[in-house]
Design an enzyme around this catalytic site. Structure first.
Site, PDB file in Angstrom:
ATOM      1  N   HIS A 283       0.832  -1.205   0.000  1.00 19.56           N
ATOM      2  CA  HIS A 283       0.000   0.000   0.000  1.00 19.56           C
ATOM      3  C   HIS A 283       0.867   1.257   0.000  1.00 19.56           C
ATOM      4  O   HIS A 283       1.260   1.759   1.057  1.00 19.56           O
ATOM      5  CB  HIS A 283      -0.903  -0.044   1.249  1.00 19.56           C
ATOM      6  CG  HIS A 283      -2.008   0.955   1.245  1.00 19.56           C
ATOM      7  ND1 HIS A 283      -3.220   0.709   1.823  1.00 19.56           N
ATOM      8  CD2 HIS A 283      -2.093   2.221   0.741  1.00 19.56           C
ATOM      9  CE1 HIS A 283      -4.010   1.759   1.678  1.00 19.56           C
ATOM     10  NE2 HIS A 283      -3.338   2.701   1.032  1.00 19.56           N
TER      11      HIS A 283
ATOM     12  N   ASN B 177      -6.422   9.000   7.286  1.00 17.75           N
ATOM     13  CA  ASN B 177      -7.666   8.281   7.068  1.00 17.75           C
ATOM     14  C   ASN B 177      -7.374   6.793   6.844  1.00 17.75           C
ATOM     15  O   ASN B 177      -6.655   6.471   5.906  1.00 17.75           O
ATOM     16  CB  ASN B 177      -8.355   8.865   5.827  1.00 17.75           C
ATOM     17  CG  ASN B 177      -9.799   8.471   5.766  1.00 17.75           C
ATOM     18  OD1 ASN B 177     -10.335   7.932   6.726  1.00 17.75           O
ATOM     19  ND2 ASN B 177     -10.417   8.714   4.635  1.00 17.75           N
TER      20      ASN B 177
ATOM     21  N   HIS C 196      -5.266  -0.851   5.778  1.00 18.00           N
ATOM     22  CA  HIS C 196      -5.076  -0.072   7.015  1.00 18.00           C
ATOM     23  C   HIS C 196      -6.162  -0.255   8.083  1.00 18.00           C
ATOM     24  O   HIS C 196      -6.910   0.694   8.394  1.00 18.00           O
ATOM     25  CB  HIS C 196      -4.888   1.409   6.705  1.00 18.00           C
ATOM     26  CG  HIS C 196      -5.798   1.989   5.631  1.00 18.00           C
ATOM     27  ND1 HIS C 196      -7.156   1.853   5.643  1.00 18.00           N
ATOM     28  CD2 HIS C 196      -5.506   2.705   4.517  1.00 18.00           C
ATOM     29  CE1 HIS C 196      -7.671   2.472   4.596  1.00 18.00           C
ATOM     30  NE2 HIS C 196      -6.687   2.990   3.893  1.00 18.00           N
TER      31      HIS C 196
ATOM     32  N   LEU D 209       2.294   6.675  -4.823  1.00 17.59           N
ATOM     33  CA  LEU D 209       3.462   7.273  -5.492  1.00 17.59           C
ATOM     34  C   LEU D 209       3.114   8.586  -6.184  1.00 17.59           C
ATOM     35  O   LEU D 209       4.005   9.294  -6.649  1.00 17.59           O
ATOM     36  CB  LEU D 209       4.079   6.284  -6.488  1.00 17.59           C
ATOM     37  CG  LEU D 209       4.749   5.049  -5.872  1.00 17.59           C
ATOM     38  CD1 LEU D 209       5.279   4.130  -6.961  1.00 17.59           C
ATOM     39  CD2 LEU D 209       5.883   5.443  -4.932  1.00 17.59           C
ATOM     40  N   ARG D 210       1.819   8.887  -6.289  1.00 18.28           N
ATOM     41  CA  ARG D 210       1.324  10.197  -6.774  1.00 18.28           C
ATOM     42  C   ARG D 210       1.585  10.475  -8.249  1.00 18.28           C
ATOM     43  O   ARG D 210       1.257  11.561  -8.712  1.00 18.28           O
ATOM     44  CB  ARG D 210       1.915  11.337  -5.941  1.00 18.28           C
ATOM     45  CG  ARG D 210       1.649  11.242  -4.451  1.00 18.28           C
ATOM     46  CD  ARG D 210       0.177  11.264  -4.126  1.00 18.28           C
ATOM     47  NE  ARG D 210      -0.051  11.455  -2.690  1.00 18.28           N
ATOM     48  CZ  ARG D 210      -1.097  10.957  -2.046  1.00 18.28           C
ATOM     49  NH1 ARG D 210      -2.004  10.221  -2.667  1.00 18.28           N
ATOM     50  NH2 ARG D 210      -1.249  11.194  -0.757  1.00 18.28           N
TER      51      ARG D 210
ATOM     52  N   ASP E  31      -8.765   2.567  -3.116  1.00 14.31           N
ATOM     53  CA  ASP E  31      -8.263   3.157  -1.872  1.00 14.31           C
ATOM     54  C   ASP E  31      -8.307   4.687  -1.880  1.00 14.31           C
ATOM     55  O   ASP E  31      -7.973   5.327  -2.867  1.00 14.31           O
ATOM     56  CB  ASP E  31      -6.833   2.716  -1.581  1.00 14.31           C
ATOM     57  CG  ASP E  31      -6.356   3.309  -0.277  1.00 14.31           C
ATOM     58  OD1 ASP E  31      -6.969   3.010   0.757  1.00 14.31           O
ATOM     59  OD2 ASP E  31      -5.413   4.123  -0.300  1.00 14.31           O
TER      60      ASP E  31
ATOM     61  N   HIS F 249     -10.726  -0.145   1.082  1.00 14.69           N
ATOM     62  CA  HIS F 249     -10.601   0.957   2.036  1.00 14.69           C
ATOM     63  C   HIS F 249     -11.949   0.995   2.758  1.00 14.69           C
ATOM     64  O   HIS F 249     -12.934   1.485   2.219  1.00 14.69           O
ATOM     65  CB  HIS F 249     -10.323   2.252   1.261  1.00 14.69           C
ATOM     66  CG  HIS F 249     -10.392   3.506   2.066  1.00 14.69           C
ATOM     67  ND1 HIS F 249      -9.296   4.300   2.313  1.00 14.69           N
ATOM     68  CD2 HIS F 249     -11.433   4.113   2.679  1.00 14.69           C
ATOM     69  CE1 HIS F 249      -9.667   5.350   3.042  1.00 14.69           C
ATOM     70  NE2 HIS F 249     -10.965   5.253   3.272  1.00 14.69           N
TER      71      HIS F 249
ATOM     72  N   HIS G  42       2.004  14.391   1.031  1.00 26.56           N
ATOM     73  CA  HIS G  42       1.302  15.646   0.766  1.00 26.56           C
ATOM     74  C   HIS G  42       2.303  16.774   0.970  1.00 26.56           C
ATOM     75  O   HIS G  42       3.186  16.685   1.826  1.00 26.56           O
ATOM     76  CB  HIS G  42       0.115  15.823   1.719  1.00 26.56           C
ATOM     77  CG  HIS G  42      -1.015  14.872   1.461  1.00 26.56           C
ATOM     78  ND1 HIS G  42      -1.753  14.880   0.303  1.00 26.56           N
ATOM     79  CD2 HIS G  42      -1.521  13.857   2.198  1.00 26.56           C
ATOM     80  CE1 HIS G  42      -2.680  13.934   0.342  1.00 26.56           C
ATOM     81  NE2 HIS G  42      -2.550  13.281   1.483  1.00 26.56           N
TER      82      HIS G  42
ATOM     83  N   ASP H 107       0.950   2.633   3.788  1.00 27.19           N
ATOM     84  CA  ASP H 107       0.010   3.671   3.328  1.00 27.19           C
ATOM     85  C   ASP H 107       0.757   4.997   3.160  1.00 27.19           C
ATOM     86  O   ASP H 107       0.223   6.068   3.478  1.00 27.19           O
ATOM     87  CB  ASP H 107      -1.193   3.818   4.265  1.00 27.19           C
ATOM     88  CG  ASP H 107      -2.304   4.670   3.646  1.00 27.19           C
ATOM     89  OD1 ASP H 107      -2.222   4.994   2.439  1.00 27.19           O
ATOM     90  OD2 ASP H 107      -3.246   5.029   4.368  1.00 27.19           O
TER      91      ASP H 107
HETATM   92  O1  DOR Z   1      -4.930   9.200   4.811  1.00 27.51           O
HETATM   93  C1  DOR Z   1      -5.070   8.727   3.705  1.00 27.51           C
HETATM   94  N1  DOR Z   1      -4.446   9.249   2.635  1.00 27.51           N
HETATM   95  N2  DOR Z   1      -5.872   7.679   3.562  1.00 27.51           N
HETATM   96  C2  DOR Z   1      -6.204   7.190   2.352  1.00 27.51           C
HETATM   97  O2  DOR Z   1      -6.921   6.239   2.276  1.00 27.51           O
HETATM   98  C3  DOR Z   1      -5.708   7.850   1.125  1.00 27.51           C
HETATM   99  C4  DOR Z   1      -4.456   8.564   1.390  1.00 27.51           C
HETATM  100  C5  DOR Z   1      -4.047   9.498   0.300  1.00 27.51           C
HETATM  101  O3  DOR Z   1      -4.107   9.116  -0.884  1.00 27.51           O
HETATM  102  O4  DOR Z   1      -3.621  10.621   0.592  1.00 27.51           O
HETATM  103 ZN    ZN Z   2      -7.026   3.976   2.291  1.00 27.74          ZN
END
Ligand code: DOR
Ligand code: ZN
Length: 424
Positions: free
Chosen positions: A61, A279, A233, A64-65, A153, A180, A310, A306
């Site tokens: 999980h 989350n 998660h 990689l954006r 997810d 998810h 950001h 996970d």
């Molecule tokens: O906190 C989270 N960030 N939970 C997720 O399920 C997605 C993830 C994200 O892509 O930023």
């Molecule tokens: Zn998730």
């Protein structure tokens, strides 16, 4: 040659002093005197007394954006972060822009990762087009292009009818289905775990039952369809109880837990700490204890990061405006070693949960140090102290609750196919 390390190989149950000889990218020999029997040209000879040698870590999980949010992370930086954290393989989640709901995106991820020569990248395709929860993706195409599983997810597949068809369709192609688990009707506007602290902070609560409800429903659907169902998660003691019951009845379902849910609680949100907005949310001491027990006894099969990068724009703001998620690849094992030091988890089980178990669940290469296999290997110094700083991090983002924290235990080398992809 890796000499005299503490070799931990969960696949065989071995935990003891050994040498490992790597030849042509493969594990050629393992044994107490394997290195001394070697003659001829030796390219790298490491005396690893006091260090741990484990199968490379596998993350089921990872965000990689790329494509779409390369300012947070891209394949190059994400794989570099993975290597620095001891991961030799990562599974890339589908909530990119565009969403990985087509063969084209899956193929481009694989092509880009191949050019990196770093850790292996396994794409996870979306369950539904655009993650909208309405129409199933062409899973046959995704599988053919190299996806190892499917997941929406970031979003939960809310419609039970669609989830059932998704499980049936995915089974046809032997794809892992990662859910998810979050009833979005119950979590609209939620910012943290629902409880006394959310009330005190004036933040909207995310009740743990919103997770439990979906896990309960999905376990019934998994029983109906026989799908390879996997819970992402897991954060609540209720989910743990449901999984334990399902497994006791022989259901072959699986679940992961993150380092942050194992190590932190809702208390860490105090002060409106956006680094701890995630989350599902960090929960209570009681939930955390249930997660630790479940990881130790195998109810929770594996650890997944996970890793959710950001930028500061999305984190240095009001709590309600901050994006949920935190990065985890580079701190995972260092942070988790405290559970081993406090005798809450055996070293062998920790390594299993980071390598052997996820490799088995994803049907991926790795997770074992058996002779003849590709040399995907992680070397750890369990004592080395280091401080998490933005400079240290290979990730483009620095949204970790452990920023400026001193860690005990560090990854010092990561090998993929016998090639050094990271060295401290
Ligand atoms: O906190 C989270 N960030 N939970 C997720 O399920 C997605 C993830 C994200 O892509 O930023
Ligand atoms: Zn998730």
């Amino acid at each position: 040659m890796l000499r005299q390390a503490r070799v931990l190989d969960p696949a065989s149950g071995f935990d003891g002093l050994s040498d490992i000889v790597i030849e042509d990218g493969r594990i050629a020999r393992v044994g107490p005197d394997a290195a001394t029997q070697m003659e001829g040209h030796i390219e790298g000879d490491w005396d690893l007394q006091g260090k741990w040698v484990t199968p490379g870590f596998v993350d089921l999980h990872t965000h990689l954006r790329e494509p779409g949010h390369e300012y947070k992370e891209d394949i190059a930086s994400g794989l570099a972060a993975a290597a620095a954290g001891g991961f030799t393989a990562v599974c890339a989640m589908a909530n990119t822009l565009p969403v990985n709901d087509t063969r084209a995106v899956t193929e481009s991820l694989i092509a880009k990762a191949r050019a990196q020569e770093g850790p292996r990248l396994y794409p996870i395709g979306a369950i539904t087009k655009g993650l909208l929860g309405e129409q199933l993706t062409e899973m046959s195409d995704l599988k053919d292009a190299g996806a190892i599983g499917v997941s929406d997810d970031g979003r939960c597949v809310m419609n039970a009818g669609i989830m059932r068809r998704a499980m049936e369709y995915a089974s046809t192609f032997d794809l892992l289905v990662t859910q998810h688990a979050e009833d979005h009707h119950m979590t609209a506007g939620a910012e943290m775990h629902e409880g006394e602290i959310s009330t005190r902070l004036g933040l909207n609560g995310w009740p743990r039952v919103a997770e439990d409800i979906i896990v309960a429903r999905d376990l019934l659907l998994a029983e109906l369809t026989g799908a390879r169902y996997h819970v992402a998660h897991v954060s609540s003691m209720g989910s743990v109880r449901l999984l334990r019951e399902a497994k006791s009845r022989g259901l072959s379902v699986s679940a992961e837990v993150t380092p942050h849910h194992l190590l932190l609680t809702e208390q860490n949100v105090l002060g409106y700490n956006t680094a701890c907005k995630v989350n599902p949310p960090l929960r209570t001491e009681e939930d955390r204890e249930a997660l630790r027990e479940a990881l130790a006894d195998g109810t929770l099969d594996c650890i997944a990061t996970d890793h959710a990068p950001h930028s500061s724009v999305e984190k240095l703001c009001e709590f309600s405006a901050a994006s949920p998620g935190l990065i985890g690849l580079e701190t995972a094992v260092s942070a988790l070693l405290q559970l081993v030091r406090h005798n809450q988890l055996s070293a062998l089980r920790l390594v299993e949960a980071l390598s052997t178990a996820p490799a088995r669940l994803g049907k991926l290469a790795g997770g074992s140090l058996k002779e003849g296999l590709p040399a995907d290997i992680t070397v750890i110094d369990p004592e080395m102290r280091w401080t998490v700083t933005p400079n240290q991090l290979r990730s483009k983002s620095e949204n970790t609750p452990w920023l400026h924290t001193e860690m005990q235990g560090a990854v010092i080398m990561t090998l993929v196919n016998g090639k050094t992809v990271y060295q401290r």
